[in-house]
Design an enzyme around this catalytic site. Structure first.
Site, PDB file in Angstrom:
ATOM      1  N   ASP A   8     -59.034 -32.571 -58.195  1.00  0.00           N
ATOM      2  CA  ASP A   8     -58.654 -31.174 -58.031  1.00  0.00           C
ATOM      3  C   ASP A   8     -59.719 -30.534 -57.114  1.00  0.00           C
ATOM      4  OD1 ASP A   8     -57.619 -28.513 -58.640  1.00  0.00           O
ATOM      5  OD2 ASP A   8     -59.371 -28.301 -59.949  1.00  0.00           O
ATOM      6  N   ASP A  10     -60.237 -26.481 -56.591  1.00  0.00           N
ATOM      7  CA  ASP A  10     -60.800 -25.211 -57.062  1.00  0.00           C
ATOM      8  C   ASP A  10     -61.380 -25.355 -58.456  1.00  0.00           C
ATOM      9  OD1 ASP A  10     -60.133 -23.553 -54.787  1.00  0.00           O
ATOM     10  OD2 ASP A  10     -58.053 -23.960 -55.344  1.00  0.00           O
ATOM     11  N   GLY A  51     -51.484 -20.916 -58.168  1.00  0.00           N
ATOM     12  CA  GLY A  51     -50.842 -20.610 -56.887  1.00  0.00           C
ATOM     13  C   GLY A  51     -51.049 -19.146 -56.530  1.00  0.00           C
ATOM     14  N   GLY A  52     -51.554 -18.902 -55.332  1.00  0.00           N
ATOM     15  CA  GLY A  52     -51.877 -17.539 -54.918  1.00  0.00           C
ATOM     16  C   GLY A  52     -50.656 -16.635 -54.820  1.00  0.00           C
ATOM     17  N   LYS A  53     -49.590 -17.125 -54.238  1.00  0.00           N
ATOM     18  CA  LYS A  53     -48.381 -16.292 -54.098  1.00  0.00           C
ATOM     19  C   LYS A  53     -47.790 -15.994 -55.479  1.00  0.00           C
ATOM     20  CE  LYS A  53     -46.422 -19.151 -51.034  1.00  0.00           C
ATOM     21  NZ  LYS A  53     -47.523 -20.046 -50.584  1.00  0.00           N
ATOM     22  N   GLU A  54     -47.785 -17.004 -56.312  1.00  0.00           N
ATOM     23  CA  GLU A  54     -47.279 -16.840 -57.687  1.00  0.00           C
ATOM     24  C   GLU A  54     -48.150 -15.838 -58.448  1.00  0.00           C
ATOM     25  OE1 GLU A  54     -47.857 -19.630 -56.059  1.00  0.00           O
ATOM     26  OE2 GLU A  54     -46.080 -20.910 -56.174  1.00  0.00           O
ATOM     27  N   HIS A  81     -50.470 -13.246 -48.584  1.00  0.00           N
ATOM     28  CA  HIS A  81     -51.110 -14.524 -48.882  1.00  0.00           C
ATOM     29  C   HIS A  81     -51.670 -15.176 -47.623  1.00  0.00           C
ATOM     30  CE1 HIS A  81     -51.358 -18.791 -50.308  1.00  0.00           C
ATOM     31  NE2 HIS A  81     -52.000 -18.140 -51.245  1.00  0.00           N
ATOM     32  N   ARG A  82     -50.978 -14.978 -46.518  1.00  0.00           N
ATOM     33  CA  ARG A  82     -51.489 -15.504 -45.245  1.00  0.00           C
ATOM     34  C   ARG A  82     -52.828 -14.835 -44.899  1.00  0.00           C
ATOM     35  NH1 ARG A  82     -46.691 -15.396 -41.549  1.00  0.00           N
ATOM     36  NH2 ARG A  82     -46.036 -17.211 -42.741  1.00  0.00           N
ATOM     37  N   LYS A  84     -54.839 -13.473 -47.048  1.00  0.00           N
ATOM     38  CA  LYS A  84     -55.813 -13.965 -48.031  1.00  0.00           C
ATOM     39  C   LYS A  84     -56.386 -15.315 -47.603  1.00  0.00           C
ATOM     40  CE  LYS A  84     -56.801 -16.709 -51.602  1.00  0.00           C
ATOM     41  NZ  LYS A  84     -56.449 -18.081 -51.978  1.00  0.00           N
ATOM     42  N   ASP A 182     -60.873 -29.152 -63.827  1.00  0.00           N
ATOM     43  CA  ASP A 182     -61.780 -28.171 -64.433  1.00  0.00           C
ATOM     44  C   ASP A 182     -61.080 -27.229 -65.394  1.00  0.00           C
ATOM     45  OD1 ASP A 182     -60.458 -26.877 -62.118  1.00  0.00           O
ATOM     46  OD2 ASP A 182     -61.565 -25.148 -62.858  1.00  0.00           O
TER      47      ASP A 182
END
Ligand code: XBP
Ligand code: MG
Length: 256
Positions: A8, A10, A51-54, A81-82, A84, A182
């Protein structure tokens, strides 16, 4: 036989969430004139959604009843998100997000021993390559046989799909691999794919339920900065995690 390590990103390779993704989301919100601010505590709650968009959608649905989504809300989320991702990669390029203890050492050791290295993450692919390039080595993305990331599978962690996709692409069985995670969501994804999993906790995930993990550690440790084993197998507590330890763990009976 242990043939591959699946990582993983992050929270596992680097502590990217609190001081990386979080400020990048906030910078994107400011750029779009939105008064949304994700502080450290709120972000910890929002991490339940991968997920960032989620995560943005979840925030609007649960925390901003005052916000009336425009007709093209889907497009706004994609644009936000783009932006970001642009802020996040710019931050990573400054080298501000170092790898966690033991990560670089273990990657070198595994690579020298001819093990396959792969990534299985929810985050956006350009975030992964930026982190590997700027926090590990310029050519580090090439060290990985496979980088499975982002929207490549529709169902993000805790669904096992990203790991199943990676195993299929690598042509390996779960029994030939170890996963590194993590978080509870990440562990569920790896276990769902039948992978034996080593967990290194961080401030956001320390209190997660890690049942099913093969080992839970503070970090991978270094010879001059030992790690601590947090699960019950105290007698099998390494000062640092190296390849011989991983081979032992993979070979121990039981599943996954
Ligand atoms: C990582 C995530 C990601 C990042 C943001 O989870 O949940 O959403 O926080 O990345 P994991 P994007 O470590 O389990 O893969 O904004 O690029 O989605
Ligand atoms: Mg993670």
């Amino acid at each position: 036989m242990l043939r591959a390590l699946l990582f993983d990103v992050d929270g596992t390779l680097a502590d990217t969430e609190r001081d990386g993704h979080r400020p990048a989301f906030n910078a994107a919100f400011r750029e779009f004139g939105l008064d949304w601010t994700w502080d450290v505590a709120l972000y910890g709650e929002l991490l339940a959604v991968t997920g960032g968009k989620e995560r943005i959608r979840h925030y609007v649905a649960r925390h901003r009843p005052d916000f009336t989504p425009p007709a093209d809300f889907d497009a706004l989320v994609v644009e936000l998100h783009r932006a970001k991702t642009r802020h996040y990669t710019a931050l990573v390029e400054t080298g501000a997000l170092p790898l966690r203890p033991g990560v670089k050492r273990l990657l070198h050791e595994a690579r020298d021993a001819g093990l396959i290295l792969a990534i299985a993450t929810t985050t956006t692919p350009e975030n992964v390559t930026a982190l590997l390039r700027h926090s590990l080595a310029t050519d580090a993305p090439d060290w990985f046989t496979l980088i499975a990331a982002g929207d490549i599978v529709p169902a993000k962690k805790p669904a096992p799909d990203i790991y199943l996709w990676a195993l299929d692409r690598l042509g390996l069985s779960a029994a030939e691999c170890l996963a590194f995670e993590d978080s509870r969501n990440g562990l569920r994804a790896a276990l769902g794919a039948g992978l034996r999993t080593v967990v290194t906790v961080n401030d956001y995930t320390r209190d997660d339920d890690f049942s099913g993990a093969h080992a839970v550690l503070t970090d991978l440790g270094e010879p001059d900065a030992p790690c601590t084993r947090l699960d019950s197998a105290g007698q099998d507590a390494p000062a640092w995690v190296d390849l011989s330890r991983l081979r032992d763990w993979r070979a121990q009976v039981g599943s996954p």
